[in-house]
Every structure is written in structure tokens, then in C-alpha cells.
Design a protein around this motif. Structure first.
Motif, PDB file in Angstrom:
ATOM      1  N   CYS A  51     -80.311  48.268  37.033  1.00 14.75           N
ATOM      2  CA  CYS A  51     -81.173  47.573  36.073  1.00 14.75           C
ATOM      3  C   CYS A  51     -82.063  48.522  35.285  1.00 14.75           C
ATOM      4  N   ASN A  52     -82.281  49.719  35.806  1.00 13.32           N
ATOM      5  CA  ASN A  52     -83.243  50.624  35.179  1.00 13.32           C
ATOM      6  C   ASN A  52     -82.635  51.915  34.639  1.00 13.32           C
ATOM      7  N   VAL A  53     -81.420  52.251  35.053  1.00  9.40           N
ATOM      8  CA  VAL A  53     -80.784  53.500  34.633  1.00  9.40           C
ATOM      9  C   VAL A  53     -79.439  53.170  33.987  1.00  9.40           C
ATOM     10  N   ARG A  54     -79.219  53.679  32.803  1.00  7.79           N
ATOM     11  CA  ARG A  54     -77.961  53.409  32.105  1.00  7.79           C
ATOM     12  C   ARG A  54     -76.791  54.091  32.801  1.00  7.79           C
ATOM     13  N   PHE A  55     -75.646  53.438  32.723  1.00  5.02           N
ATOM     14  CA  PHE A  55     -74.375  53.985  33.198  1.00  5.02           C
ATOM     15  C   PHE A  55     -74.365  54.192  34.719  1.00  5.02           C
ATOM     16  N   VAL A  56     -74.826  53.185  35.446  1.00  5.08           N
ATOM     17  CA  VAL A  56     -74.661  53.167  36.897  1.00  5.08           C
ATOM     18  C   VAL A  56     -73.604  52.121  37.249  1.00  5.08           C
ATOM     19  N   GLY A  57     -73.933  50.848  37.040  1.00  2.00           N
ATOM     20  CA  GLY A  57     -72.928  49.814  37.266  1.00  2.00           C
ATOM     21  C   GLY A  57     -71.732  49.971  36.339  1.00  2.00           C
ATOM     22  N   GLU A  58     -71.977  50.446  35.122  1.00  3.60           N
ATOM     23  CA  GLU A  58     -70.884  50.628  34.162  1.00  3.60           C
ATOM     24  C   GLU A  58     -69.904  51.703  34.637  1.00  3.60           C
ATOM     25  N   ALA A  59     -70.419  52.749  35.285  1.00  3.10           N
ATOM     26  CA  ALA A  59     -69.539  53.775  35.850  1.00  3.10           C
ATOM     27  C   ALA A  59     -68.699  53.194  36.980  1.00  3.10           C
ATOM     28  N   MET A  60     -69.313  52.359  37.818  1.00  4.11           N
ATOM     29  CA  MET A  60     -68.561  51.701  38.884  1.00  4.11           C
ATOM     30  C   MET A  60     -67.475  50.806  38.300  1.00  4.11           C
ATOM     31  N   ASP A  61     -67.817  50.062  37.241  1.00  3.43           N
ATOM     32  CA  ASP A  61     -66.847  49.164  36.609  1.00  3.43           C
ATOM     33  C   ASP A  61     -65.653  49.939  36.059  1.00  3.43           C
ATOM     34  N   ALA A  62     -65.908  51.143  35.521  1.00  6.65           N
ATOM     35  CA  ALA A  62     -64.817  51.956  34.982  1.00  6.65           C
ATOM     36  C   ALA A  62     -63.831  52.369  36.065  1.00  6.65           C
ATOM     37  N   LEU A  63     -64.314  52.397  37.321  1.00  6.92           N
ATOM     38  CA  LEU A  63     -63.464  52.835  38.428  1.00  6.92           C
ATOM     39  C   LEU A  63     -62.600  51.711  38.987  1.00  6.92           C
ATOM     40  N   THR A  64     -62.821  50.483  38.523  1.00  6.71           N
ATOM     41  CA  THR A  64     -62.013  49.375  39.051  1.00  6.71           C
ATOM     42  C   THR A  64     -60.551  49.507  38.656  1.00  6.71           C
ATOM     43  N   SER A  65     -60.304  50.224  37.549  1.00  3.59           N
ATOM     44  CA  SER A  65     -58.913  50.419  37.110  1.00  3.59           C
ATOM     45  C   SER A  65     -58.273  51.620  37.778  1.00  3.59           C
ATOM     46  N   GLY A  66     -59.042  52.363  38.591  1.00  2.00           N
ATOM     47  CA  GLY A  66     -58.495  53.519  39.279  1.00  2.00           C
ATOM     48  C   GLY A  66     -59.473  54.668  39.287  1.00  2.00           C
ATOM     49  N   PRO A  67     -59.249  55.669  40.148  1.00  2.00           N
ATOM     50  CA  PRO A  67     -60.154  56.822  40.224  1.00  2.00           C
ATOM     51  C   PRO A  67     -60.216  57.584  38.902  1.00  2.00           C
ATOM     52  N   ARG A  68     -61.353  58.207  38.669  1.00  2.00           N
ATOM     53  CA  ARG A  68     -61.528  59.030  37.462  1.00  2.00           C
ATOM     54  C   ARG A  68     -62.261  60.311  37.831  1.00  2.00           C
ATOM     55  N   THR A  69     -62.043  61.340  37.022  1.00  2.00           N
ATOM     56  CA  THR A  69     -62.797  62.581  37.202  1.00  2.00           C
ATOM     57  C   THR A  69     -64.160  62.433  36.530  1.00  2.00           C
ATOM     58  N   HIS A  70     -65.045  63.370  36.842  1.00  2.00           N
ATOM     59  CA  HIS A  70     -66.357  63.347  36.189  1.00  2.00           C
ATOM     60  C   HIS A  70     -66.227  63.574  34.689  1.00  2.00           C
ATOM     61  N   GLU A  71     -65.278  64.393  34.284  1.00  2.00           N
ATOM     62  CA  GLU A  71     -65.068  64.642  32.858  1.00  2.00           C
ATOM     63  C   GLU A  71     -64.606  63.371  32.158  1.00  2.00           C
ATOM     64  N   GLN A  72     -63.743  62.582  32.801  1.00  2.00           N
ATOM     65  CA  GLN A  72     -63.286  61.333  32.201  1.00  2.00           C
ATOM     66  C   GLN A  72     -64.430  60.326  32.091  1.00  2.00           C
ATOM     67  N   LEU A  73     -65.275  60.287  33.104  1.00  2.00           N
ATOM     68  CA  LEU A  73     -66.444  59.401  33.031  1.00  2.00           C
ATOM     69  C   LEU A  73     -67.413  59.864  31.945  1.00  2.00           C
ATOM     70  N   LEU A  74     -67.541  61.180  31.777  1.00  2.00           N
ATOM     71  CA  LEU A  74     -68.400  61.709  30.718  1.00  2.00           C
ATOM     72  C   LEU A  74     -67.877  61.284  29.345  1.00  2.00           C
ATOM     73  N   ASP A  75     -66.559  61.383  29.144  1.00  2.00           N
ATOM     74  CA  ASP A  75     -65.968  60.962  27.870  1.00  2.00           C
ATOM     75  C   ASP A  75     -66.255  59.483  27.605  1.00  2.00           C
ATOM     76  N   LEU A  76     -66.143  58.651  28.658  1.00  2.00           N
ATOM     77  CA  LEU A  76     -66.425  57.226  28.506  1.00  2.00           C
ATOM     78  C   LEU A  76     -67.886  56.998  28.118  1.00  2.00           C
ATOM     79  N   ALA A  77     -68.808  57.710  28.784  1.00  2.00           N
ATOM     80  CA  ALA A  77     -70.232  57.555  28.484  1.00  2.00           C
ATOM     81  C   ALA A  77     -70.541  57.936  27.044  1.00  2.00           C
ATOM     82  N   ARG A  78     -69.891  58.975  26.552  1.00  2.00           N
ATOM     83  CA  ARG A  78     -70.122  59.422  25.176  1.00  2.00           C
ATOM     84  C   ARG A  78     -69.532  58.452  24.153  1.00  2.00           C
TER      85      ARG A  78
END
Length: 642
Positions: free
Chosen positions: A46-73
Motif C-alpha cells: 500500500c505504501n511502496v510502488r512495485f511490490v504487489g505488482e512485482a508479485m503479480d508479474a511472477l504469476t506467469s512464471g519466474p523472472r530475472t531481476h533484469e526482466q522485472l526492471l524492464d517491466l517497472a520501467r
């Protein structure tokens, strides 16, 4: 734990702040009592961006930190240069059991899936750059204001430096408050009636000074005008807006009245979208009649109003984006074009042209200053890979400007240079290793031998300075407890800011502290810059509040106690502890400044805001004159001995 770390926990929703005390938040108490990690993760989300959203991105499968960074950008407009912010979040989630980290991928656990099902996710708004918007036509009274906005009229607009709209800024509250105040001025209203109306309508605006600031704001926004020395009436444009109910009519009226309003939309539409702090710094280029930038409070009031009109959307606490409606609206307006070639600050802002400056005409100072020249050379040298010594020398000069004197050495098998941090027995020597790259990122250069270089000159740590570093090289340097990685872009920013928002040497320790990773260094320094800016804004606000009180014919003597002063500050959006307010008041009341008077626990103003600014600037001139006298005296003494 440092105050900076405590503030991070406040932003994360785990601590709350009351005055100068930090207390566990409601969410933190609930987590502590229940032991349920889901409560903790929900609070972070609720207070920090891209916490639950990062978890949601993983529902489709594991990701690297670089892939999560690309999504955040790409999808969430997070301007992160390295995966470090992503790693911070996945580390939190791993500790709570929401994710697992292995095989260089982040994996969502069953516990994470369970928590994810119970939280609301923030979805990125689609980029509406290509959306066509048809603007509602303006009513005649408003259209005439826009038609009169030639270059001269744009220059003559008010600065709007002290804006206060009572009520809440959320959920359209800004427009509702302005409408209520305009309607109260129809057909007319006296000064005393306006004060009573504001006090009876807005619970947080109970003092005479606050009510008068609200009235002055409506005047500055072009919504009311005087009909006599004691009465006011709504302007034709304001009446037309209230009758039409069209937010764009209000926005057009405000743009015609104050500088840096519609122009904000253009600033926010740039590729490197600025934060509110950066907007405040940019504002000076749009204020031809003003010598310094607007405060963040003045910029935030503009942004709240633009958001209420649907012209910008809020991305975070300090980041906004121009909407499709905002772009169309901006294109329909005559706007003031920023002049970035020169500074608006006169040679001697306090007293006019400086007779000792060698500039009899009193011309304005060019934007290039010593700090600007040093920073520009640093940035240019960092990419001049054909001449590495240039960066070595530029780094020594930049650090010397910041109060760390040193020497360039260079040559094979030796440190590129060294500087001294601090004075006396508590000082320490820092070796310099400068790396250039024409592409902006140093790749695969060995750090072997740095310990030997430090030993040769008795250095306690190494400063690895360059325009950027390849990921593996950066990790190797960050993991070394004797190496502080400094990006030349950050070092240049520190040098430039040192002229306007100077940090103490103790605060600058964050720049060279090997314990800090490179990605955290900038945020740590920006916390100090923000605190310095807030302190300056607080001092200005205190003088202004006490000036308003002193000029009020209904108040005798102009005295305010600490409680009343803090109440006034809260109405202007300042949330500062009593200790910080008292410290600022005592500084302004000191013999060296002398613009406030204290009687027991009450204060009153003895000089105008303008005079207060003159006194503070004069201290800098006195110090410079004393330094010159000392230098001449020392030179004369050395010559006599020779």
C-alpha cells in the motif's frame, strides 16, 4: 538507526510520525500482534510502488531481476537505472516467504499467491500520447483574457509564490473550495466578512492570517478583485467559470493570472519527466520578474489545481504526467518560453550591482559559474576515453570544490590522485581511481591492485569514479568495503547544487562512504537536499506568517505563540516538529539576522520578508569579504618575511 532510515520506514507504512517522535503504525502493530506476514506485505504494497505488482508479474512464471526492471520501467514509469530497487523489493518478499530466489530467477511461492489474491493492484495508465482531444470552448469573459496574452502580458503575470487554497486537494476538493469562495464574493464581500467566511467554512483555516492568505490567493489566481479599500468582488472570468462549471475555464483564467501554470504541462511532457522538486528549480526560468525559484509548496498547489482540472495525472507522491487533455490544452495557450541561457539572479541580489565586481552596468550573471564549469568539465571528461588524465584531474578539482582538498598523481602503478576528507586527527585520506567510457558505461576493467595503491599513500578507502559501470564490475566494487563507487553524473549534480543548496562536510560523507552502494548514494544525498530546501522554505514561511499577523489591524502587537505559529504552518502544508520550528525562529531572531523579536514563548516580526532575505544574503557577502581580507593579510605577511 538514523533519521533517514526512520523516514524510509515511515514511507513504507511501518512507522508514523507525531511531532518529533516516531511510533509504530497501525499496520505495524497489527502485524506484531498477529504475527501474520500477509499484513506486513499488504502494508508494504500500500505504501511502496512495485511490490504487489512485482508479485503479480511472477504469476506467469519466474523472472530475472533484469526482466522485472524492464517491466517497472516500461509499464509503471519507474525511472530506475539499475536492478537494485527491484532486488530490494524481492529481498523483502523473500524474507516474508512470498517469493524464493534461486537459479538467478525470482519464483512466486504459494504463500505469495495467497497474499496476492487479497490485495488490490495498481495498473499502469495507458500512454495517451496519440489520443485526440476536443477542448470545450471557453466562455467570452475567459476567452478575452487568453486573447490578451501577448509576450508582454505573459511577462507581467503574478509570480504566484505564496498560494494557499483551503480545504482538501483530493477528489475535486480544490475546485469545490475555489467555487465556494468565489460564490461568497458575489455580489461582493468585505475583508472582515471574507475572514469570517473562511474561518466558518474551513475547519483548518481558523486564524486571520490564514484567511487573508486564502483571499490573496484568489486575487493572484484572477478570481476576485477589489471594488474599494475594504471590499472585493468576483471577476467576470470567475463568475463565468462558476456559471459554466467547466474546469478548463478556471485553468485558462489561472494561466492568464500567474506565471508557470500552463507552462508546467510542457515541463511534465518531456522525456525526462521532472519531479516536483525539479519543477521548483526549473520555475525560475519562467519567472522574469523573480530572482529565485518557487517553493515546492507553490509548485504543489499548481499541480493540485492542474490535476483537479484533469490536465495532469499523479504517478507518485512527487511525479506527475501530462494527460491527453493537458497536451491539447497546452497547445491552445500562449505560453512563456523559458530562457535557459542566463540566470535570473543579479550580481548582487541584495543591493543591486556590486561596485567591486568590475561590472559597472550591473549586468546579470551568466549561468556558467565556477560550480557549473567544474561539473560540465567532469561530465565531458568522463566520456573522453582518449584522455583519461582529464577525468583524473576533474575529479580532484570537483572534490576539492566540495571541501576535500587533494592532489592529482596519475601514472602507471599508482593512484590517480588522493583527497583528504575532514580536518585534524579525525580526517582520512581517500585514493581516487577514475575510469572513462565514451559509451557511458565502463566495462570489464580490473580493480586488482587498488589495495596496494591505497597502502602507498596511506589511504583508508578508494573512490571509484566514472560515468557508469557494467553490472559485474559494479557489484565487485560495491561488495568491497574499502571502495565507494561514485557516478560522475551524481558528483556533477552535487557540485552544481553546492552553490544553492550547500551540504555540510558531515552530510557529504554520504558521497564518499564505502558502506553505501552506488545505487543508494543519490537517494541518501537527496534526503539532505530536501531537508535543506524545506528549512529554507520554513524560514521564509515563518517570516511571512509573522508579517501578515503584524499587519493585521484586528491583532494587537503582531505576537504569535509557538502553538499558533505551528497551526499556521500546518495550514500551509508544513508538517515539522516543534524543535525544528523553534530552531528556525531562534536563528531568525539572532543578532546576526535580527528580523524576529522574542518575548518568552511569543514571537513577532520586526522586518519585511524582503529585508530578511537581504540580511541572510549579506552574511554570505560578509564571509567572502573576510576571506579576501584574510588572503591579502596572509600574502602581505609572507611577502614581508621574504
Amino acid at each position: 538507526m538514523t533519521r533517514h532510515q526512520l523516514q524510509r520506514l515511515v514511507r513504507a507504512g511501518l512507522l508514523s510520525r507525531e511531532e518529533s517522535a516516531f511510533l509504530p503504525s497501525t499496520a505495524a502493530i497489527a502485524w506484531h500482534q498477529s504475527g501474520d506476514l500477509a499484513v506486513l506485505v499488504a502494508a508494504l504494497h500500500c505504501n511502496v510502488r512495485f511490490v504487489g505488482e512485482a508479485m503479480d508479474a511472477l504469476t506467469s512464471g519466474p523472472r530475472t531481476h533484469e526482466q522485472l526492471l524492464d517491466l517497472a520501467r516500461e509499464e509503471f514509469n519507474l525511472q530506475w537505472d539499475t536492478p537494485t530497487p527491484v532486488r530490494d523489493r524481492t529481498s523483502w518478499l523473500a524474507v516474508t516467504g512470498m517469493v524464493e530466489l534461486f537459479d538467478r530467477h525470482v519464483h512466486l511461492t504459494d504463500a505469495g499467491r495467497g497474499v496476492l489474491a487479497g490485495i488490490a493492484l495498481g495498473r499502469p495508465e495507458p500512454d495517451d500520447t496519440d489520443t485526440f482531444v476536443q477542448l470545450a470552448p471557453s466562455v467570452r469573459a475567459v476567452a478575452s483574457l487568453i486573447e490578451q496574452l501577448d509576450e508582454a502580458a505573459l511577462r507581467e503575470r503574478a509570480d504566484g509564490a505564496n498560494l494557499y487554497i483551503p480545504g482538501t486537494s483530493a477528489n475535486g476538493g480544490t475546485l469545490e473550495s475555489l467555487q465556494v469562495l468565489v460564490e461568497a464574493s458575489m455580489p461582493s464581500i468585505s475583508d472582515a466578512e471574507f475572514v469570517r467566511f473562511v474561518q466558518s467554512t474551513f475547519p483548518k483555516a481558523q486564524t486571520v492570517a490564514t484567511a487573508r492568505t486564502a483571499k490573496d490567493t484568489l486575487k493572484a489566481l484572477g478570481l476576485i478583485q477589489r471594488t474599494s479599500s475594504e471590499s472585493w468582488i468576483a471577476t467576470p472570468a470567475a463568475v463565468a467559470w462558476v456559471e459554466s462549471g467547466e474546469p478548463l475555464d478556471l485553468a485558462r483564467t489561472v494561466h492568464a493570472a500567474i506565471a508557470f501554470f500552463g507552462e508546467v504541462l510542457g515541463e511534465l511532457d518531456k522525456a525526462d519527466r521532472p519531479t516536483t522538486g525539479a519543477l521548483a528549480e526549473r520555475s525560475v526560468h519562467y519567472l522574469p520578474n523573480r530572482e529565485k525559484p518557487l517553493s515546492r509548496s507553490a509548485v504543489n498547489t499548481r499541480l493540485n489545481l492542474l490535476e483537479a482540472c484533469g490536465l495532469v495525472t499523479r504517478l507518485s507522491q512527487t511525479a506527475y504526467r501530462t494527460t491527453a487533455l493537458g497536451r491539447a490544452f497546452m497547445a491552445s495557450l500562449p505560453c512563456f518560453h523559458a530562457d535557459d541561457s542566463t540566470s535570473r539572479t543579479p550580481v548582487n541580489a541584495a543591493d543591486g550591482p556590486n561596485p567591486d565586481s568590475g561590472s559597472p552596468s550591473g549586468e546579470t550573471r551568466q549561468s556558467t559559474s565556477q560550480a557549473s564549469d567544474i561539473a560540465t568539465e567532469l561530465e565531458t571528461a568522463a566520456r573522453d576515453s582518449a584522455n583519461p588524465k582529464r577525468l583524473e584531474k576533474a575529479a580532484v578539482v570537483a572534490l576539492g570544490y566540495l571541501g576535500m582538498p587533494g592532489k592529482h598523481v596519475g601514472g602507471n602503478g599508482a593512484a590517480d590522485g588522493h583527497v583528504r576528507f575532514g580536518v585534524g586527527a579525525s580526517s582520512w585520506v581517500l585514493a581516487i581511481e577514475a575510469k572513462t567510457s565514451a559509451t557511458g558505461r565502463v566495462v570489464d576493467q580490473s580493480l586488482f591492485g587498488l589495495a596496494e595503491h591505497r597502502a602507498e599513500i596511506g589511504a583508508q578507502a578508494h573512490l571509484l569514479i566514472g560515468p557508469g559501470f557494467e553490472r559485474r564490475m559494479l557489484k565487485e566494487a560495491d561488495d568491497d568495503p574499502r571502495i565507494a563507487v561514485i557516478d560522475t553524473g551524481l558528483l556533477a549534480e552535487v557540485v552544481r547544487r553546492q552553490e544553492q543548496t550547500p551540504l555540510t562536510l558531515t552530510q557529504l560523507e554520504l558521497l564518499v562512504d564505502p558502506a553505501l552502494h552506488a545505487a543508494a548514494r543519490g537517494d541518501a544525498l537527496r534526503g539532505h537536499w530536501e531537508a535543506q530546501e524545506i528549512r529554507g522554505q520554513l524560514e521564509y514561511a515563518l517570516v511571512d506568517i509573522l508579517n501578515v499577523e503584524a499587519e493585521d489591524p484586528l491583532e494587537e502587537g503582531g505576537w504569535l505563540d509557538l502553538t499558533s505559529v505551528r497551526r499556521e504552518l500546518r495550514t500551509r502544508g508544513y508538517r515539522v516538529g516543534a524543535d525544528a520550528v523553534v530552531e528556525a525562529l531562534e536563528f531568525l531572531a539572532s543578532d546576526r539576522i535580527g528580523v524576529l523579536q522574542r518575548s518568552e514563548q511569543r514571537y513577532r516580526c520586526t522586518a519585511s520578508v524582503h529585508t530578511a532575505g537581504q540580511r541572510i544574503r549579506a552574511l554570505g557577502h560578509q564571509w567572502a569579504a573576510a576571506a579576501q581580507l584574510h588572503q591579502r593579510t596572509r600574502s602581505s605577511g609572507e611577502a614581508a618575511q621574504t
